[in-house]
Write a protein that holds these residues in place. Structure first.
Motif, PDB file in Angstrom:
ATOM      1  N   VAL A 115       4.111   7.276 -11.243  1.00  0.00           N
ATOM      2  CA  VAL A 115       3.922   7.463  -9.805  1.00  0.00           C
ATOM      3  C   VAL A 115       5.117   6.855  -9.077  1.00  0.00           C
ATOM      4  O   VAL A 115       5.262   5.633  -9.018  1.00  0.00           O
ATOM      5  CB  VAL A 115       2.605   6.820  -9.330  1.00  0.00           C
ATOM      6  N   GLN A 116       5.931   7.692  -8.524  1.00  0.00           N
ATOM      7  CA  GLN A 116       7.169   7.237  -7.894  1.00  0.00           C
ATOM      8  C   GLN A 116       6.896   6.383  -6.661  1.00  0.00           C
ATOM      9  O   GLN A 116       6.100   6.744  -5.807  1.00  0.00           O
ATOM     10  CB  GLN A 116       8.026   8.451  -7.501  1.00  0.00           C
ATOM     11  N   GLY A 117       7.551   5.238  -6.590  1.00  0.00           N
ATOM     12  CA  GLY A 117       7.442   4.369  -5.425  1.00  0.00           C
ATOM     13  C   GLY A 117       6.256   3.438  -5.417  1.00  0.00           C
ATOM     14  O   GLY A 117       6.123   2.614  -4.501  1.00  0.00           O
ATOM     15  N   ALA A 118       5.365   3.521  -6.407  1.00  0.00           N
ATOM     16  CA  ALA A 118       4.194   2.644  -6.436  1.00  0.00           C
ATOM     17  C   ALA A 118       4.630   1.207  -6.713  1.00  0.00           C
ATOM     18  O   ALA A 118       5.382   0.940  -7.648  1.00  0.00           O
ATOM     19  CB  ALA A 118       3.204   3.105  -7.495  1.00  0.00           C
ATOM     20  N   THR A 119       4.160   0.281  -5.885  1.00  0.00           N
ATOM     21  CA  THR A 119       4.523  -1.130  -6.039  1.00  0.00           C
ATOM     22  C   THR A 119       3.334  -2.017  -6.371  1.00  0.00           C
ATOM     23  O   THR A 119       3.512  -3.168  -6.764  1.00  0.00           O
ATOM     24  CB  THR A 119       5.168  -1.661  -4.749  1.00  0.00           C
ATOM     25  N   SER A 161      -4.911  11.874  -4.516  1.00  0.00           N
ATOM     26  CA  SER A 161      -3.948  11.150  -3.703  1.00  0.00           C
ATOM     27  C   SER A 161      -4.368  11.283  -2.247  1.00  0.00           C
ATOM     28  O   SER A 161      -4.751  12.367  -1.801  1.00  0.00           O
ATOM     29  CB  SER A 161      -2.539  11.724  -3.908  1.00  0.00           C
ATOM     30  N   ALA A 177      -0.225   3.799   3.907  1.00  0.00           N
ATOM     31  CA  ALA A 177       0.180   3.701   2.506  1.00  0.00           C
ATOM     32  C   ALA A 177      -0.473   4.845   1.746  1.00  0.00           C
ATOM     33  O   ALA A 177      -1.538   5.341   2.139  1.00  0.00           O
ATOM     34  CB  ALA A 177      -0.250   2.360   1.918  1.00  0.00           C
ATOM     35  N   ARG A 178       0.173   5.254   0.668  1.00  0.00           N
ATOM     36  CA  ARG A 178      -0.408   6.298  -0.165  1.00  0.00           C
ATOM     37  C   ARG A 178      -1.136   5.656  -1.341  1.00  0.00           C
ATOM     38  O   ARG A 178      -0.594   4.774  -2.011  1.00  0.00           O
ATOM     39  CB  ARG A 178       0.673   7.235  -0.686  1.00  0.00           C
ATOM     40  N   THR A 201      -2.879   6.509  -4.967  1.00  0.00           N
ATOM     41  CA  THR A 201      -2.950   7.501  -6.039  1.00  0.00           C
ATOM     42  C   THR A 201      -3.988   7.030  -7.051  1.00  0.00           C
ATOM     43  O   THR A 201      -3.908   5.902  -7.558  1.00  0.00           O
ATOM     44  CB  THR A 201      -1.589   7.667  -6.729  1.00  0.00           C
ATOM     45  N   LEU A 245      -3.176   3.108  -7.425  1.00  0.00           N
ATOM     46  CA  LEU A 245      -1.821   2.649  -7.150  1.00  0.00           C
ATOM     47  C   LEU A 245      -1.504   2.807  -5.673  1.00  0.00           C
ATOM     48  O   LEU A 245      -1.971   3.757  -5.031  1.00  0.00           O
ATOM     49  CB  LEU A 245      -0.814   3.447  -7.977  1.00  0.00           C
ATOM     50  N   THR A 277       1.531   3.150  -2.841  1.00  0.00           N
ATOM     51  CA  THR A 277       2.917   3.378  -2.453  1.00  0.00           C
ATOM     52  C   THR A 277       3.021   3.087  -0.964  1.00  0.00           C
ATOM     53  O   THR A 277       2.414   3.791  -0.150  1.00  0.00           O
ATOM     54  CB  THR A 277       3.340   4.828  -2.730  1.00  0.00           C
ATOM     55  N   ALA A 304       3.975   5.367   3.464  1.00  0.00           N
ATOM     56  CA  ALA A 304       3.966   6.806   3.214  1.00  0.00           C
ATOM     57  C   ALA A 304       3.932   7.572   4.530  1.00  0.00           C
ATOM     58  O   ALA A 304       3.409   7.108   5.539  1.00  0.00           O
ATOM     59  CB  ALA A 304       2.751   7.171   2.365  1.00  0.00           C
TER      60      ALA A 304
END
Length: 338
Positions: A174-178, A223, A238-239, A241, A257, A259, A262
């Motif tokens: 998952v791109q950008g998930a912190t 999502s 925030a996103r 997922t 998750l 991100t 968003a």
């Protein structure tokens, strides 16, 4: 027993990307080549069914494994305190003689075992995972050197059978998930190692409740957006997922998750709320009642949504929003009590 454990081989297995059960079997086979134990039993604890699920074993016939999979064995293990973080413990050190423990009296002693060493396996900063048990035909107490070595290897074994490790590999997709947590079926959750905490992932978070209900319903992926500070009047979102669990025990539901920061097609916070209700199939009248706004205001929001989503109908807007995770779902209603 060999002088030194094959740490390098265990590390390679624990860090590999093969399925969890294959890693567990590899760990047990490697330990079997090093230890002088007559049997090894590696398990994961299932808090939902309250049993120990075998993930690897040597020297045990299927009838014995079937017996060890009973709830009574898990209760007996917990009463002995072997579900807590502690050094390896011998069965002869327990406060109850082994002849009075049903697992030993009815199963292990008749099978020919006279001594055992239990090693609790725990996720670092996370849940109790299960146990590594060594069984011996001799009644000779395990040596202090063996106990020390197994205690040192316990974190490595935990890494190898960790459901969280498998979930972390999925989370990296998952791109950008912190931030992220693993959700268990018993209602608990644990932060994914290596990721940050986030207020939206608190145990009582409405967003987490939405994610949990999504996974319980059998949905594999979802999502959606959520106000970053929990206040629907803000512009920051925030996103989230939601991913179902794969290659993990059944007591793990999946991951959630986050991100941060968003954005979605320039939709305003209110339009994202309206779009979330469109995804649920609500009419304009139902949306107006739910958000306590005028019907003409809802119609204006829907018109703006169609324009920004570049679709001709509200149905297509809902489909695109669900696919892109471009909406704020309504808060879940409380579960009914029976």
């Amino acid at each position: 027993m060999r002088t030194d454990p094959p740490v390098a081989q265990l590390l390679e297995i624990a860090a590999s990307a093969v399925p969890l059960l294959e890693r567990a079997r590899g760990l047990v086979e490697t330990l079997d080549g090093w230890l002088a134990a007559d049997a090894i039993w590696l398990t994961l604890s299932d808090p939902g069914s309250k049993v120990y699920a075998t993930v690897g074993s040597t020297g045990l016939e299927q009838p014995v494994l079937d017996y060890l999979g009973r709830q009574a064995v898990a209760r007996e293990t917990q009463l002995a305190g072997l579900h807590r973080n502690r050094p390896p413990v011998s069965v002869t050190e327990l406060p109850v003689p082994m002849e009075e423990l049903p697992t030993w009296a009815d199963c292990l002693i008749p099978t020919g075992f006279r001594e055992g060493l239990g090693v609790p396996i725990l996720e670092p900063r996370g849940p109790y995972l299960g146990m590594l048990s060594l069984l011996f035909a001799s009644g000779e107490p395990p040596s202090g050197a063996l106990r020390d070595r197994l205690g040192q290897l316990a974190p490595l074994i935990a890494r190898g059978i960790s459901p969280m490790r498998s979930m972390l590999a999925t989370a990296r997709l998952v791109q950008g998930a912190t931030s992220g947590v693993v959700l268990l079926r018993d209602g608990t959750s644990y932060t994914l190692p290596g990721l940050d905490d986030h207020p939206l992932l608190a145990a009582d978070s409405l967003a987490v409740e939405i994610a949990r209900r999504t996974l319980v319903a059998g949905q594999e992926y979802r999502s959606f957006l959520w106000p970053a500070d929990g206040d629907s009047g803000t512009t920051g979102h925030a996103r989230l997922t939601v991913l179902t669990a794969t290659d993990v025990p059944a007591f793990v539901l999946g991951t959630v998750l986050v991100t941060p920061e968003a954005d979605c097609r320039g939709l305003t916070p209110r339009e994202l709320e309206v779009l979330g209700l469109l995804v649920e199939g609500r009419s304009n009248q139902q949306i107006a009642r739910r958000l306590t706004i005028a019907l003409r205001t809802v119609a204006a929001h829907v018109e703006h949504i169609l324009h920004k989503m570049d679709v001709p109908t509200r149905t297509l807007a809902a489909v695109r929003a669900e696919r892109e995770g471009c909406h704020v779902p309504p808060p879940p209603r409380p579960r009914s009590r029976r």
